[in-house]
Motif scaffolding. Sequence first.
Motif, PDB file in Angstrom:
ATOM      1  N   ALA A  97     -36.518 -53.450  74.916  1.00  0.00           N
ATOM      2  CA  ALA A  97     -37.773 -54.109  75.317  1.00  0.00           C
ATOM      3  C   ALA A  97     -37.562 -55.625  75.400  1.00  0.00           C
ATOM      4  O   ALA A  97     -38.023 -56.284  76.343  1.00  0.00           O
ATOM      5  N   MET A  98     -36.849 -56.161  74.419  1.00  0.00           N
ATOM      6  CA  MET A  98     -36.569 -57.607  74.431  1.00  0.00           C
ATOM      7  C   MET A  98     -35.789 -57.980  75.690  1.00  0.00           C
ATOM      8  O   MET A  98     -36.032 -59.005  76.310  1.00  0.00           O
ATOM      9  N   VAL A 126     -38.045 -58.394  78.590  1.00  0.00           N
ATOM     10  CA  VAL A 126     -38.844 -59.625  78.480  1.00  0.00           C
ATOM     11  C   VAL A 126     -38.025 -60.829  78.958  1.00  0.00           C
ATOM     12  O   VAL A 126     -38.538 -61.708  79.648  1.00  0.00           O
ATOM     13  N   LEU A 165     -41.594 -52.896  82.424  1.00  0.00           N
ATOM     14  CA  LEU A 165     -40.997 -52.767  81.091  1.00  0.00           C
ATOM     15  C   LEU A 165     -40.962 -51.298  80.659  1.00  0.00           C
ATOM     16  O   LEU A 165     -39.938 -50.774  80.232  1.00  0.00           O
ATOM     17  N   GLU A 197     -45.909 -56.031  73.244  1.00  0.00           N
ATOM     18  CA  GLU A 197     -45.280 -54.776  72.792  1.00  0.00           C
ATOM     19  C   GLU A 197     -44.958 -54.881  71.296  1.00  0.00           C
ATOM     20  O   GLU A 197     -43.801 -54.928  70.882  1.00  0.00           O
ATOM     21  N   MET A 228     -46.701 -59.411  77.258  1.00  0.00           N
ATOM     22  CA  MET A 228     -46.297 -58.003  77.179  1.00  0.00           C
ATOM     23  C   MET A 228     -46.949 -57.311  75.986  1.00  0.00           C
ATOM     24  O   MET A 228     -47.325 -56.151  76.073  1.00  0.00           O
ATOM     25  N   SER A 284     -40.214 -62.886  70.159  1.00  0.00           N
ATOM     26  CA  SER A 284     -40.658 -61.530  69.854  1.00  0.00           C
ATOM     27  C   SER A 284     -41.146 -60.844  71.120  1.00  0.00           C
ATOM     28  O   SER A 284     -41.570 -61.515  72.068  1.00  0.00           O
ATOM     29  N   THR A 285     -41.092 -59.501  71.120  1.00  0.00           N
ATOM     30  CA  THR A 285     -41.708 -58.750  72.226  1.00  0.00           C
ATOM     31  C   THR A 285     -43.206 -58.555  72.010  1.00  0.00           C
ATOM     32  O   THR A 285     -43.898 -58.048  72.887  1.00  0.00           O
ATOM     33  N   SER A 286     -43.697 -58.950  70.822  1.00  0.00           N
ATOM     34  CA  SER A 286     -45.049 -58.545  70.420  1.00  0.00           C
ATOM     35  C   SER A 286     -46.158 -59.386  71.034  1.00  0.00           C
ATOM     36  O   SER A 286     -47.293 -58.935  71.098  1.00  0.00           O
ATOM     37  N   TYR A 291     -42.821 -51.867  69.351  1.00  0.00           N
ATOM     38  CA  TYR A 291     -41.366 -51.687  69.499  1.00  0.00           C
ATOM     39  C   TYR A 291     -40.567 -52.522  68.513  1.00  0.00           C
ATOM     40  O   TYR A 291     -39.377 -52.307  68.340  1.00  0.00           O
ATOM     41  N   GLY A 342     -39.423 -55.600  68.590  1.00  0.00           N
ATOM     42  CA  GLY A 342     -38.290 -56.300  69.190  1.00  0.00           C
ATOM     43  C   GLY A 342     -38.394 -57.792  68.924  1.00  0.00           C
ATOM     44  O   GLY A 342     -39.497 -58.342  68.793  1.00  0.00           O
TER      45      GLY A 342
END
Lengths: 523, 523
Positions: A384-385, A388, A109, A346, A344, A338-340, A349, A351
């Motif tokens: 970033a998304m 993922v 990533l 994240e 991952m 979500s990317t959170s 970011y 996302g």
Amino acid sequence: MQRAAALVRRGCCPRTLGPWGRSQSSAAAEASAVLKVRPERSRRERILTLESMNPQVKAVEYAVRGPIVLKAGEIELELQRGIKKPFTEVIRANIGDAHAMGQQPITFLRQVMALCTYPNLLDSPSFPEDAKKRARRILQACGGNSLGSYSASQGVNCIREDVAAYITRRDGGVPADPDNIYLTTGASDGISTILKILVSGGGKSRTGVMIPIPQYPLYSAVISELDAIQVNYYLDEDNCWALNVNELRRAVRQAKEHCNPKVLCIINPGNPTGQVQSRKCIEDVIHFAWEEKLFLLADEVYQDNVYSPDCKFHSFKKVLYEMGPEYSSNVELASFHSTSKGYMGECGYRGGYMEVINLHPEIKGQLVKLLSVRLCPPVSGQAAMDIVVNPPVPGEESFEQFSREKESVLGNLAKKAKLTEDLFNQVPGIHCNPLQGAMYAFPRIFIPTKAMEAAQAHKMAPDMFYCMKLLEETGICVVPGSGFGQREGTYHFRMTILPPVEKLKTVLQKVKDFHIKFLEKYA
Amino acid sequence: MQRAAALVRRGCCPRTLGPWGRSQSSAAAEASAVLKVRPERSRRERILTLESMNPQVKAVEYAVRGPIVLKAGEIELELQRGIKKPFTEVIRANIGDAHAMGQQPITFLRQVMALCTYPNLLDSPSFPEDAKKRARRILQACGGNSLGSYSASQGVNCIREDVAAYITRRDGGVPADPDNIYLTTGASDGISTILKILVSGGGKSRTGVMIPIPQYPLYSAVISELDAIQVNYYLDEDNCWALNVNELRRAVRQAKEHCNPKVLCIINPGNPTGQVQSRKCIEDVIHFAWEEKLFLLADEVYQDNVYSPDCKFHSFKKVLYEMGPEYSSNVELASFHSTSKGYMGECGYRGGYMEVINLHPEIKGQLVKLLSVRLCPPVSGQAAMDIVVNPPVPGEESFEQFSREKESVLGNLAKKAKLTEDLFNQVPGIHCNPLQGAMYAFPRIFIPTKAMEAAQAHKMAPDMFYCMKLLEETGICVVPGSGFGQREGTYHFRMTILPPVEKLKTVLQKVKDFHIKFLEKYA
């Protein structure tokens, strides 16, 4: 008195008071000096005060970053200043912030993100080809091939296509349409945007929004801000925090007496409660939404975080389609990712995406219009998304390392979920349901009468008192259950299981010791 | 009829309609097939419609990405499908999106961002030491040294310190306090957050928000969304779009008859109008705000974009302090900056900050609470903001290249500002004020009576009709003045000057040719 003085001063010509016409630097120095010497001299009342501010904003509460976290910050500063405490560091177990707890980013990533950020690196032999392929695809879809351009309000087209392909794969072939995908600034942004569009009416026609109790406090905060009506339905703690449709019926029936229930929010896997909904339960909820004409919001940001071997994540979208056209062409659904979270983590970011189903075409237009006011979600978060939903596949150079890193994070989380449940349940006066998914424990704690009296004396909720004491005595920062909602007379706290295994063991041991001492002290 | 059928169906047991209990993939396939064959069969009314949605959101308008931009997207698709047009590409001159127009990112900024994203690069000899130093400083301030952690709600501490240091330098020593700095998701986020807190009251006590006309439509959009009262004050087109305090007085006096004017928004340098306010004018505005007890919002995102040799950017903060303590300790001010404009044009990162002055401490608490609900601004955008306020200094390795790149962008913009003004003013029926700053021309256009009749027949505002014709005949997408507001009976459009010089010349020539033909056609 101060106000009166100010009013009198308004009568004179204030221009004579200012050092106009003098050299700017000396004026600035004087202004600054005057401010330091007699800061109160010319103070008049503020325009923006607690009394004059937006009362809906004033009513907002957000416990995950509330008073306990402010206190944690103060304690950290004291430690930095060398003030002695019974501990050497504050452990911020109040929030699901994986990297802050030492989790390493997924290499692939970050490689793609670095390539997108500084495309000169596309010529570097130190980056794998599959990462370069992803980066080129993203950059080609960006204006001027730059992450620095605004994207379309709905998000970069090819990323929305990748999200749709991911959902289709995830849901075993149930089709997803890129046109139904909206990239967002984290899931929170999507949730508050959809709620914002949904809220209308006054008095008894005001929109009611059904939320689980305990809930993630984004929901109650947005409901306050929008002046909507919060309609609580209680999860069944005695039954692993399961959602019971009879409880939904009770809640909606009562709500109809004072508002217009129009939205049903589901968090699956649950936050803070960690339950994973069964397929049967999701079917029941969808049927209920159909019957009661409720717009469904499915918060599925923990879809990768399922630990119990007998649990499986089922998306609302998939179950909806499998229930047949009566549902799949009628029930209005927005689901969020979500990317959170996941493996991952994240968060920074910001996302995310939402998928909408059966949204009226005119409303889709309204949604794009509303989103366009803030121009676009951060393009780096969109990128970033993309990674993922479009990770390395077997045969690609990075697949092996990616899989190893992903499995390591998820395997560890599963271990920590079990560890946490087991340890909490060994402590007298703590009961913890299985952590089937997500990344938090939400144990129930017994608080003795004397402690409740002490809390009252401090004008604190009993569980806030408990958590403050825990923070002050151990440095561990957790969030009281009252910040999420809980059945009257029960007390809980939310603690993330993200710290590394050994550290988590220490944390759990410290909570145990604290709890036993607490029971003794207030026996 | 459809609704009645749905109600009848509600009476039966819908469970029998769904393919429950069958294998999921066959069920999904059937659901999908049924949907394709008879999509309308079981449609019932939607919960969320134009009638039932939030009326405040429905009232929102945002011209910069409005109907003309949707039309531009359609034309682009037609071109891709090979449909012949009198042009080969759509030129999106509707928005200030520098990189999309071919402007290259500032190398140093992207180097630091890449280092922060993928810290393995800190060992690479291909990155300069000053970039590495910046990256290390940012990463050390992030949880777990990762851009993937949430930051504090107010933003990363060291970045807020860098912003404060930047403001102090910019304002010739007037002190800035990091505690007054809030990092935001672009400037738009900061502006809407502050307005959200400020709006209260009902009926004649509802908050009035004074905005310039022409304005940047974020303001009118947020005012609609918050159900606040828009109070227009008109900029003086005959006087280079200057702000006249007598006009502020007129506006506030009239507004008091139906609302409670509480906020005064200023855009300097102006968007869409490109004027740069004189120091005297800023003093007058501050004095007016003091007198009328108005909370000042200073949108200063174009602070680096000043082109006229006889203009200079003065921050509201600096002028406020130089006017002496009566003002500097009383006037409540929030000012805004962004990574999106200036010479860096990093729109996609959604970075920004706001500085608040004289905000009541309790309100600062409320602000942090409100911001915490959305957790934090994108950390990558915060990092980008850091580099904007903390660029290479003389003696550092990257200084020379950085300065060259910065000067090249700003020098070109100044050239293009002059070029645009000169060329527009050669066209009969177009008048363009000097582009003193920002990145747009907002020329006034003469629209003949016959064209107005044609517009009316198409149910369009005359300038929307003009811009649609321009788009259809030349591929150039600009935004009608009606989207920004303009004096009744006058017509304008906003066009960005961001295309590269040669391309901009072609664009201007095309607009000129179009305009002359338009005048002839509707003579």
